[in-house]
Design a protein around this motif. Structure first.
Motif, PDB file in Angstrom:
ATOM      1  N   LYS A 148       0.830  -1.209   0.000  1.00 14.53           N
ATOM      2  CA  LYS A 148       0.000   0.000   0.000  1.00 14.53           C
ATOM      3  C   LYS A 148       0.861   1.255   0.000  1.00 14.53           C
ATOM      4  O   LYS A 148       0.551   2.233  -0.692  1.00 14.53           O
ATOM      5  CB  LYS A 148      -0.922  -0.007   1.224  1.00 14.53           C
ATOM      6  N   TYR A 177       2.348   2.822 -11.746  1.00 16.41           N
ATOM      7  CA  TYR A 177       2.290   1.381 -11.500  1.00 16.41           C
ATOM      8  C   TYR A 177       3.596   0.916 -10.854  1.00 16.41           C
ATOM      9  O   TYR A 177       4.683   1.277 -11.295  1.00 16.41           O
ATOM     10  CB  TYR A 177       2.065   0.634 -12.810  1.00 16.41           C
ATOM     11  N   ASN A 208       2.083   1.915  -3.309  1.00 12.93           N
ATOM     12  CA  ASN A 208       0.979   2.222  -4.214  1.00 12.93           C
ATOM     13  C   ASN A 208       0.460   3.647  -4.042  1.00 12.93           C
ATOM     14  O   ASN A 208      -0.548   4.022  -4.635  1.00 12.93           O
ATOM     15  CB  ASN A 208      -0.168   1.220  -3.973  1.00 12.93           C
ATOM     16  N   ASN A 264     -14.353   1.711  -5.962  1.00  9.17           N
ATOM     17  CA  ASN A 264     -13.473   1.315  -7.054  1.00  9.17           C
ATOM     18  C   ASN A 264     -14.211   0.532  -8.131  1.00  9.17           C
ATOM     19  O   ASN A 264     -13.937   0.677  -9.324  1.00  9.17           O
ATOM     20  CB  ASN A 264     -12.308   0.485  -6.510  1.00  9.17           C
ATOM     21  N   ALA A 274      -8.481  -5.755 -12.400  1.00  9.12           N
ATOM     22  CA  ALA A 274      -8.899  -4.839 -11.335  1.00  9.12           C
ATOM     23  C   ALA A 274     -10.349  -5.108 -10.951  1.00  9.12           C
ATOM     24  O   ALA A 274     -10.696  -5.158  -9.762  1.00  9.12           O
ATOM     25  CB  ALA A 274      -8.725  -3.393 -11.798  1.00  9.12           C
ATOM     26  N   ASN A 285      -8.268  -4.717  -2.432  1.00 10.51           N
ATOM     27  CA  ASN A 285      -8.529  -3.376  -2.955  1.00 10.51           C
ATOM     28  C   ASN A 285      -7.258  -2.721  -3.495  1.00 10.51           C
ATOM     29  O   ASN A 285      -7.266  -2.108  -4.565  1.00 10.51           O
ATOM     30  CB  ASN A 285      -9.149  -2.489  -1.863  1.00 10.51           C
ATOM     31  N   GLN A 286      -6.173  -2.863  -2.743  1.00 11.82           N
ATOM     32  CA  GLN A 286      -4.908  -2.291  -3.185  1.00 11.82           C
ATOM     33  C   GLN A 286      -4.394  -2.981  -4.449  1.00 11.82           C
ATOM     34  O   GLN A 286      -3.901  -2.338  -5.374  1.00 11.82           O
ATOM     35  CB  GLN A 286      -3.871  -2.388  -2.068  1.00 11.82           C
ATOM     36  N   GLU A 314      -6.202  -1.698  -7.433  1.00  6.91           N
ATOM     37  CA  GLU A 314      -5.694  -0.388  -7.869  1.00  6.91           C
ATOM     38  C   GLU A 314      -4.386  -0.540  -8.642  1.00  6.91           C
ATOM     39  O   GLU A 314      -4.144   0.182  -9.619  1.00  6.91           O
ATOM     40  CB  GLU A 314      -5.504   0.528  -6.663  1.00  6.91           C
ATOM     41  N   TRP A 363      -5.178  -1.682 -12.058  1.00  6.60           N
ATOM     42  CA  TRP A 363      -5.788  -0.573 -12.793  1.00  6.60           C
ATOM     43  C   TRP A 363      -4.705   0.345 -13.353  1.00  6.60           C
ATOM     44  O   TRP A 363      -4.741   0.755 -14.512  1.00  6.60           O
ATOM     45  CB  TRP A 363      -6.715   0.190 -11.846  1.00  6.60           C
ATOM     46  N   LYS A 364      -3.736   0.665 -12.506  1.00  4.16           N
ATOM     47  CA  LYS A 364      -2.628   1.509 -12.960  1.00  4.16           C
ATOM     48  C   LYS A 364      -1.819   0.810 -14.055  1.00  4.16           C
ATOM     49  O   LYS A 364      -1.241   1.465 -14.930  1.00  4.16           O
ATOM     50  CB  LYS A 364      -1.716   1.857 -11.779  1.00  4.16           C
TER      51      LYS A 364
END
Length: 381
Positions: free
Chosen positions: A76, A84, A79, A141, A122, A107-108, A111, A114-115
């Protein structure tokens, strides 16, 4: 594990959590301790704070290294920047394998994917997190990622947008004081606005959600994305002053982001062209303009000429011929005008619906119809 050892592990985990929370607070509350003039340094300052936090965490970890919670917190921390991080992906992947019910790790990891540009992965992470525990972060998200999923048809995309709104509403319901949830709901409504014919009721819902985000969260006003998205909505509602102000604010908050400046410049150029054409009456010569207006006949009103109109839905409307000078911004129910289009002006942007600007004249007054929403004749936009 002995009681003393358990207490030591708990103490270390609490300290690591505290360090990561401070790191994210530094990022989210940056403009509470820095001026807008420092916006260009924000990302570098956040990276430096991240490196400092990681070093402090390394000094604290001790014997708990390798535990799922430690891997999650380290991932985290990595992140926290918009870039990314392969290392963050590695650590978070290990964390969810060690402890599959660790929702924050899912969740992390979502993300991170996603990046990375892996929207499908994701989506899987956020959906999976919700199977373990209903939580607002996963809902937030998931609302965002649904709008970016690749689809094979417009109908499928529309369903994703509607689902995005539902997920954002659920996040708000879980915590009405979370500004991020309200901001994401505003974005979901914004997407719905452009996917459902630009209904003004939906635009108002988006604006209300953005306003609520700023009301409940002091950091929301420092979010350049919020200002850009709201400015985009103002632009298509023809509230050009608010649009320019929003684009300018977004650019000031994130100088390295070129889009707000580009959008502001495009709008200024459009308004300059429009002003020039209005002042010159479309550059139409006087004799030609007189000839155009001289040919106006009531027969040109077509099906609206007999004072009645029936919409596609079967609604019957009584019509009254009115000069342009009597029209008001908004809906002009029952009004019909007779005039000539002097010029049209389209934007150069790629927009969800075709937008135009017309200058009309009825021989008495000129009137500009901006987009399709400035004057709504007969009550039918």
């Amino acid at each position: 594990m002995m009681a003393d050892e358990e207490e030591e592990v708990e103490r270390i985990l609490l300290k690591l959590q505290e360090l990561v929370d401070q790191l994210y607070s530094f990022r989210e509350c940056y403009f509470e301790t820095h001026s807008v003039e420092d916006a260009g340094r924000k990302q570098q300052d956040v990276r430096e704070e991240m490196e400092k936090t990681l070093q402090q965490m390394k000094e604290v970890v001790g014997s708990v290294q390798g535990k799922a919670q430690v891997l999650m917190l380290t991932g985290k921390a990595l992140n926290v920047t918009p870039d990314y991080s392969p290392k963050a992906e590695e650590l978070l992947s290990k964390a969810v394998k060690l402890e599959p019910k660790l929702v924050e790790a899912w969740n992390q990891l979502g993300e991170v994917y996603w990046k990375k540009g892996d929207v499908a992965a994701a989506h899987t992470c956020f959906s999976g997190a919700l199977t373990h525990c209903k939580n607002k972060v996963s809902l937030q998200n998931l609302s965002m990622v649904l709008r970016q999923l690749r689809t094979d048809s417009g109908d499928e995309h529309s369903r994703h947008v509607m689902d995005s709104v539902r997920q954002a509403k659920l996040a708000v319901q879980m915590d009405i004081h979370d500004g991020r949830s309200w901001y994401i709901l505003g974005n979901a409504y914004l997407s719905l606005y452009f996917n459902t014919g630009q209904n003004p009721k939906i635009s108002q819902q988006a604006l209300s959600a953005y306003a609520q985000a700023e009301k409940v969260d002091r950091t929301a006003s420092s979010n350049p994305d919020l200002h850009l998205n709201r400015a985009t909505l103002h632009k298509y509602e023809e509230n050009y002053g608010e649009a320019l102000e929003g684009f300018s604010r977004a650019a000031a908050l994130d100088p390295a982001w070129p889009e707000p400046q580009q959008r502001e410049q495009q709008l200024l150029e459009f308004l300059n062209r429009l002003t020039s054409l209005l002042e010159s009456k479309g550059k139409v010569k006087t004799k030609k303009l007189q000839s155009m207006l001289g040919n106006l006949r009531p027969a040109h009103l077509g099906p609206c000429g007999d004072g009645r109109y029936q919409s596609a839905s079967g609604q019957k409307v009584t019509l009254e011929l009115k000069p342009l000078s009597t029209l008001q911004p908004g809906v002009n129910s029952g009004a019909v005008v007779l005039g000539k289009v002097v010029f049209s002006l389209t934007t150069e942007e790629k927009v969800p619906l075709f937008r135009w600007t017309l200058l009309c004249s009825d021989g008495v007054q000129y009137g500009a119809e901006l987009g399709s929403a400035h004057w709504r004749l007969c009550g039918h936009p």
